[in-house]
Design an enzyme around this catalytic site. Structure first.
Site, PDB file in Angstrom:
ATOM      1  N   GLU A  91      -6.433 -34.406   6.728  1.00 44.71           N
ATOM      2  CA  GLU A  91      -5.159 -33.686   6.740  1.00 44.71           C
ATOM      3  C   GLU A  91      -3.999 -34.600   7.125  1.00 44.71           C
ATOM      4  OE1 GLU A  91      -5.627 -30.508   9.510  1.00 44.71           O
ATOM      5  OE2 GLU A  91      -7.429 -29.782   8.516  1.00 44.71           O
ATOM      6  N   CYS A 115     -12.553 -33.202  22.313  1.00 43.27           N
ATOM      7  CA  CYS A 115     -11.718 -32.501  23.304  1.00 43.27           C
ATOM      8  C   CYS A 115     -11.890 -30.997  23.056  1.00 43.27           C
ATOM      9  CB  CYS A 115     -10.247 -32.896  23.124  1.00 43.27           C
ATOM     10  SG  CYS A 115      -9.965 -34.670  23.321  1.00 43.27           S
ATOM     11  N   CYS A 332      -3.866 -30.249  14.148  1.00 47.39           N
ATOM     12  CA  CYS A 332      -4.970 -31.132  13.827  1.00 47.39           C
ATOM     13  C   CYS A 332      -6.315 -30.461  13.517  1.00 47.39           C
ATOM     14  CB  CYS A 332      -5.089 -31.972  15.097  1.00 47.39           C
ATOM     15  SG  CYS A 332      -6.100 -33.337  15.033  1.00 47.39           S
TER      16      CYS A 332
HETATM   17  N1  SAH Z   1      -7.059 -38.763  19.023  1.00 44.76           N
HETATM   18  C1  SAH Z   1      -5.677 -38.941  19.257  1.00 44.76           C
HETATM   19  C2  SAH Z   1      -4.763 -38.423  18.155  1.00 44.76           C
HETATM   20  C3  SAH Z   1      -5.122 -37.123  17.484  1.00 44.76           C
HETATM   21  S1  SAH Z   1      -4.828 -35.621  18.326  1.00 44.76           S
HETATM   22  C4  SAH Z   1      -5.287 -38.324  20.575  1.00 44.76           C
HETATM   23  O1  SAH Z   1      -6.133 -37.747  21.231  1.00 44.76           O
HETATM   24  O2  SAH Z   1      -4.151 -38.495  21.007  1.00 44.76           O
HETATM   25  C5  SAH Z   1      -3.085 -35.444  18.355  1.00 44.76           C
HETATM   26  C6  SAH Z   1      -2.554 -34.706  19.566  1.00 44.76           C
HETATM   27  O3  SAH Z   1      -2.773 -33.294  19.432  1.00 44.76           O
HETATM   28  C7  SAH Z   1      -3.235 -35.098  20.862  1.00 44.76           C
HETATM   29  O4  SAH Z   1      -2.282 -35.196  21.891  1.00 44.76           O
HETATM   30  C8  SAH Z   1      -4.166 -33.931  21.101  1.00 44.76           C
HETATM   31  O5  SAH Z   1      -4.583 -33.870  22.423  1.00 44.76           O
HETATM   32  C9  SAH Z   1      -3.310 -32.779  20.635  1.00 44.76           C
HETATM   33  N2  SAH Z   1      -4.017 -31.537  20.326  1.00 44.76           N
HETATM   34  C10 SAH Z   1      -5.177 -31.359  19.675  1.00 44.76           C
HETATM   35  N3  SAH Z   1      -5.488 -30.058  19.588  1.00 44.76           N
HETATM   36  C11 SAH Z   1      -4.484 -29.375  20.190  1.00 44.76           C
HETATM   37  C12 SAH Z   1      -4.227 -27.996  20.422  1.00 44.76           C
HETATM   38  N4  SAH Z   1      -5.085 -27.071  20.047  1.00 44.76           N
HETATM   39  N5  SAH Z   1      -3.097 -27.662  21.078  1.00 44.76           N
HETATM   40  C13 SAH Z   1      -2.214 -28.617  21.478  1.00 44.76           C
HETATM   41  N6  SAH Z   1      -2.404 -29.928  21.290  1.00 44.76           N
HETATM   42  C14 SAH Z   1      -3.528 -30.314  20.662  1.00 44.76           C
END
Ligand code: SAH
Length: 347
Positions: A91, A115, A332
């Site tokens: 995406e 995460c 994401c």
């Molecule tokens: N792996 C990298 C980049 C991809 S995620 C990282 O962890 O930074 C991009 C951002 O979106 C990251 O800050 C991640 O923690 C956040 N993110 C992912 N899912 C989310 C959600 N459901 N709500 C808010 N932020 C989210």
């Protein structure tokens, strides 16, 4: 025989390659420029002799990102589901800010970091993306939306620092004056905190913005949502961030997804301000998006305001990130998770 990924090569590498394979080396620069304008086939390189185009097509493959599905938000944000040459799906999100177009691209198919709030992690990990496949997302979006993209964020699917070599190569290519020429100051890289790689990246002294997904002020809370915190604790991560800021002269951007009752208390804000003290930093607060069925809820507006005011009185600058594309599941990993085949691409 597997074909060679030609778009991941620098002009120097292409030149070398042409010398070794006895192709006309003075054509290397021309081919590089075509590739970085986003052509999908050698046929489109109209000022290259036909026999050379055929010879190139024999040995090389141009990696692309085909738009398979597209959603347009009321605010103009466009979310793309792209298909790679081998069929894998990733995406990207195209956003229109007042200063120009920004694209959020993926660096891996899936992610290993897992995460708890993130949809990408739920789908597991498939493979790393190649530099050419990262470039292709930008090229495809530019072509489809008929815009010029000026900013790139590595904040889509995947963990960029878990695909370190390919990401570095992508950075070199995307900022190349004969290529897309997007300067490092217009690029952000977001990481969940792969500490050893933050030190490596610092040594490169690139002028890009490092975004660190912190999401908690201490190990106890961070361990609830981010498994990576078991490998490197908050202290180690912040030490790497301080080193990065000192070495590059760049301010660190911290991402903090506010989850009601988990990491949004007054105590959390106070602790965060203390831990970031003295570091050139900015905190981006993002009301969490519940995409994983974890039951996480966004902190309400009042909580967000209170959190910011505590951070600010602790000497820390913070803003709530404007959420774009919330009506099109722009977070994401959300779209890929839903895609079950069929071509829903519509413009
Ligand atoms: N792996 C990298 C980049 C991809 S995620 C990282 O962890 O930074 C991009 C951002 O979106 C990251 O800050 C991640 O923690 C956040 N993110 C992912 N899912 C989310 C959600 N459901 N709500 C808010 N932020 C989210």
């Amino acid at each position: 025989m597997e074909k060679i990924d030609i778009k991941s090569k620098t002009p120097q590498e292409l030149h070398q390659e042409f010398v070794e394979t006895k192709l006309p080396k003075y054509r290397a620069g021309q081919v590089f420029r075509w590739l970085h304008q986003g052509v999908g086939s050698f046929e489109e390189m109209t000022d290259i002799p036909k026999d050379l185009r055929a010879a190139l097509a024999e040995s090389y493959e141009i990696f692309q990102a085909q738009p398979l599905q597209k959603r347009i938000s009321r605010d103009g944000t466009i979310k793309y589901l792209f298909q790679m040459n081998d069929g894998e799906l990733v995406e990207s999100v195209l956003m229109n800010y007042h200063h120009g177009y920004s694209i959020c691209i993926s660096t891996q198919v899936g992610c290993k970091m897992n995460c708890s709030f993130c949809a990408t992690g739920k789908g597991g990990f498939s493979r790393n993306l190649l530099p050419s496949e990262m470039l292709a997302q930008i090229q495809s979006a530019q072509k489809d939306a008929e815009v010029r993209i000026s900013n790139v964020v590595l904040m889509g699917m995947g963990e960029p620092l878990d695909n370190y070599e390919n990401v570095l190569k992508f950075l070199e290519l995307v900022s190349h004056p004969q290529g897309m020429n997007i300067g490092m100051r217009h690029i952000s890289l977001s990481t969940c905190g792969i500490v050893d790689k933050i030190y490596h990246l610092a040594e490169k002294k690139l002028q890009l913005t490092l975004s660190v997904s912190l999401h908690a002020p201490n190990d106890q809370i961070r361990a609830r949502t981010m498994p990576v915190s078991r490998r490197w604790n908050v202290e180690q991560l912040l030490a790497a961030c301080r080193y990065y800021a000192k070495t590059t002269g760049r301010r660190i951007s911290f991402e903090y997804a506010m989850i009601s009752g988990v990491n949004d208390t007054d105590e959390c804000a106070k602790e965060l301000a203390v831990r970031l003290k003295g570091m050139p930093a900015h905190v981006n607060l993002i009301p969490v998006n519940d995409v994983t069925g974890s039951g996480y809820q966004k902190s309400n507006l009042q909580r967000q305001k209170r959190f910011i005011s505590i951070l600010e009185s602790g000497g820390c600058t913070a803003t709530v990130r404007r959420t774009l594309g919330s009506d099109i599941e722009a977070s994401c990993g959300q779209l890929r998770g839903k895609y079950e085949g069929g071509n829903e691409y519509e413009s």
